[in-house]
Design an enzyme around this catalytic site. Structure first.
Site, mmCIF file in Angstrom:
data_model
loop_
_atom_site.group_PDB
_atom_site.id
_atom_site.type_symbol
_atom_site.label_atom_id
_atom_site.label_comp_id
_atom_site.label_asym_id
_atom_site.label_seq_id
_atom_site.Cartn_x
_atom_site.Cartn_y
_atom_site.Cartn_z
ATOM 1 N N ASP A 25 52.764 40.931 37.767
ATOM 2 C CA ASP A 25 52.282 40.450 39.072
ATOM 3 C C ASP A 25 52.197 41.598 40.071
ATOM 4 O OD1 ASP A 25 51.369 38.533 40.864
ATOM 5 O OD2 ASP A 25 53.386 37.949 41.498
ATOM 6 N N GLY A 26 51.258 41.477 40.989
ATOM 7 C CA GLY A 26 51.181 42.421 42.109
ATOM 8 C C GLY A 26 49.933 43.298 42.132
ATOM 9 N N ARG A 29 47.885 42.964 45.576
ATOM 10 C CA ARG A 29 48.567 43.608 46.708
ATOM 11 C C ARG A 29 48.534 45.124 46.570
ATOM 12 N NH1 ARG A 29 53.921 40.481 45.992
ATOM 13 N NH2 ARG A 29 52.812 39.789 44.113
ATOM 14 N N TRP A 30 48.647 45.600 45.348
ATOM 15 C CA TRP A 30 48.591 47.052 45.109
ATOM 16 C C TRP A 30 47.251 47.621 45.575
ATOM 17 C CZ3 TRP A 30 45.537 50.403 42.244
ATOM 18 C CH2 TRP A 30 46.075 51.669 41.958
ATOM 19 N N ARG A 38 40.619 43.697 45.302
ATOM 20 C CA ARG A 38 41.647 43.276 44.355
ATOM 21 C C ARG A 38 41.351 43.696 42.914
ATOM 22 N NH1 ARG A 38 45.261 39.308 45.706
ATOM 23 N NH2 ARG A 38 45.146 38.507 43.592
ATOM 24 N N HIS A 42 43.494 45.096 39.375
ATOM 25 C CA HIS A 42 43.482 44.577 38.001
ATOM 26 C C HIS A 42 43.120 45.687 37.010
ATOM 27 C CE1 HIS A 42 44.196 40.671 39.601
ATOM 28 N NE2 HIS A 42 42.995 40.505 40.113
ATOM 29 N N SER A 71 47.001 29.194 33.819
ATOM 30 C CA SER A 71 46.152 28.002 33.973
ATOM 31 C C SER A 71 45.713 27.845 35.425
ATOM 32 C CB SER A 71 46.924 26.736 33.591
ATOM 33 O OG SER A 71 47.534 26.863 32.339
ATOM 34 N N TRP A 74 42.701 29.971 37.482
ATOM 35 C CA TRP A 74 41.306 29.505 37.568
ATOM 36 C C TRP A 74 40.966 29.058 38.985
ATOM 37 C CZ3 TRP A 74 38.129 30.745 33.790
ATOM 38 C CH2 TRP A 74 38.589 30.822 32.474
ATOM 39 N N LEU A 136 54.766 45.883 16.035
ATOM 40 C CA LEU A 136 54.942 45.039 17.222
ATOM 41 C C LEU A 136 53.943 43.881 17.224
ATOM 42 C CD1 LEU A 136 56.204 44.783 20.184
ATOM 43 C CD2 LEU A 136 54.145 45.993 20.930
ATOM 44 N N ARG A 193 59.696 40.221 35.615
ATOM 45 C CA ARG A 193 58.596 39.920 36.536
ATOM 46 C C ARG A 193 58.500 41.025 37.573
ATOM 47 N NH1 ARG A 193 56.110 34.493 39.111
ATOM 48 N NH2 ARG A 193 54.520 35.545 40.360
ATOM 49 N N GLU A 212 67.324 36.226 29.643
ATOM 50 C CA GLU A 212 67.844 36.998 30.771
ATOM 51 C C GLU A 212 66.648 37.345 31.656
ATOM 52 O OE1 GLU A 212 71.040 37.363 31.056
ATOM 53 O OE2 GLU A 212 71.448 36.483 29.099
#
Ligand code: IPE
Ligand code: IPE
Ligand code: MG
Length: 250
Positions: A25-26, A29-30, A38, A42, A71, A74, A136, A193, A212
């Site tokens: 997230d963020g 704002r970055w 915006r 991304h 979800s 959108w 992975l 997060r 955790e």
């Protein structure tokens, strides 16, 4: 899986989490903080994904699940949604060969019904191409919601019951989990997060029951492998009790 990894419900200290889930997230704002639109956030965020996937593989994680689009995302302006969808297509085109060379197995969870056919095709190709890799497992949650997942699981159980394949008492936590998007994948041990918010935002509601949690003030495009390591060392400092007392698990 490395022998350091563990998902032990017996409280033994686990050195490296087996499965890390990340709410990235963020980005907006970055970008806005730099006077940029915006979507540039991304784009910058997509670069960071590459570094963190590489770090996760190097540290010996078995599973990394990244929340890329919820979800509820959108609901954003159509222009931003389109930019994000285009970014997903570009990222798949750019990254899948390299991930494949690095023995990464790609999986996608979420509702594909609203994606354009081009994106669906690339997702299917990426999953098919990497499906025999045993490094992975990189799981991308796109158009994913924890409530959606649980509702789909319930529908699937009802369908089976209607066909006479099960009765109510056959349903238990294990069989229910088997109907969810992450069936067969151990629960996340650690949730990270970024972006300063301390909420789940409808991510893996069922699967995060005993994760955790590590929250970072960094906006996702600023997140680094060093900070990822900080989260891993926070994880190592936890005692996982699963309802037992501290003495029981010590
Ligand atoms: C996360 O960054 C990416 C997506 C949700 C797709 P945001 O776009 O939510 O960025 P902020 O939280 O508005 O800064
Ligand atoms: C969560 O971020 C979803 C992703 C990171 C993909 P949001 O930015 O959508 O979360 P809220 O709306 O602030 O809770
Ligand atoms: Mg956000």
């Amino acid at each position: 899986m490395s022998d350091q990894a563990g998902n032990a419900e017996d409280g033994f200290p686990t050195l490296i989490p087996n499965h890390v889930a990340v709410i990235m997230d963020g980005n907006g704002r970055w970008a806005n903080a730099r006077g940029n639109p915006r979507y540039m956030g991304h784009q910058a965020g997509a670069e960071v994904v590459r570094n963190i996937v590489e770090a996760a593989a190097q540290r010996g994680l078995s599973y990394l699940t990244l929340f890329a689009f919820s979800s509820e995302n959108w609901r954003r302006p159509a222009s931003e949604v389109n930019q994000l969808m285009n970014l997903f297509v570009d990222a798949l085109e750019r990254e899948v060969d390299e991930l494949h060379r690095n023995n990464v197995r790609l999986r996608f969870i979420g509702s594909r019904g609203q994606f354009k056919i081009d994106l669906v095709r690339r997702i299917e190709l990426a999953e098919k191409k990497t499906r025999n890799n045993d490094g992975l497992v990189l799981i991308i949650a796109a158009s994913y919601g924890g409530r959606w997942d649980i509702v789909e699981g319930a529908k699937s159980l009802v369908r089976k019951a209607t066909m006479g394949k099960l009765v109510a008492d056959d349903i238990n936590e294990a069989s229910f989990a088997g109907e969810l998007s992450l069936a067969g994948v151990p629960d996340p041990d650690l949730l990270i997060r970024t972006g300063g918010e301390r909420r789940i935002s409808n991510f893996l509601l069922w699967n995060l029951a005993y994760a955790e949690m590590w929250f970072s003030e960094s906006l996702w495009p600023d997140f680094s492998p060093d900070e990822f390591d900080e989260a891993l060392s926070y994880y190592r400092s936890r005692q996982r009790r699963y309802g037992h007392t501290g003495d029981q698990v010590a």
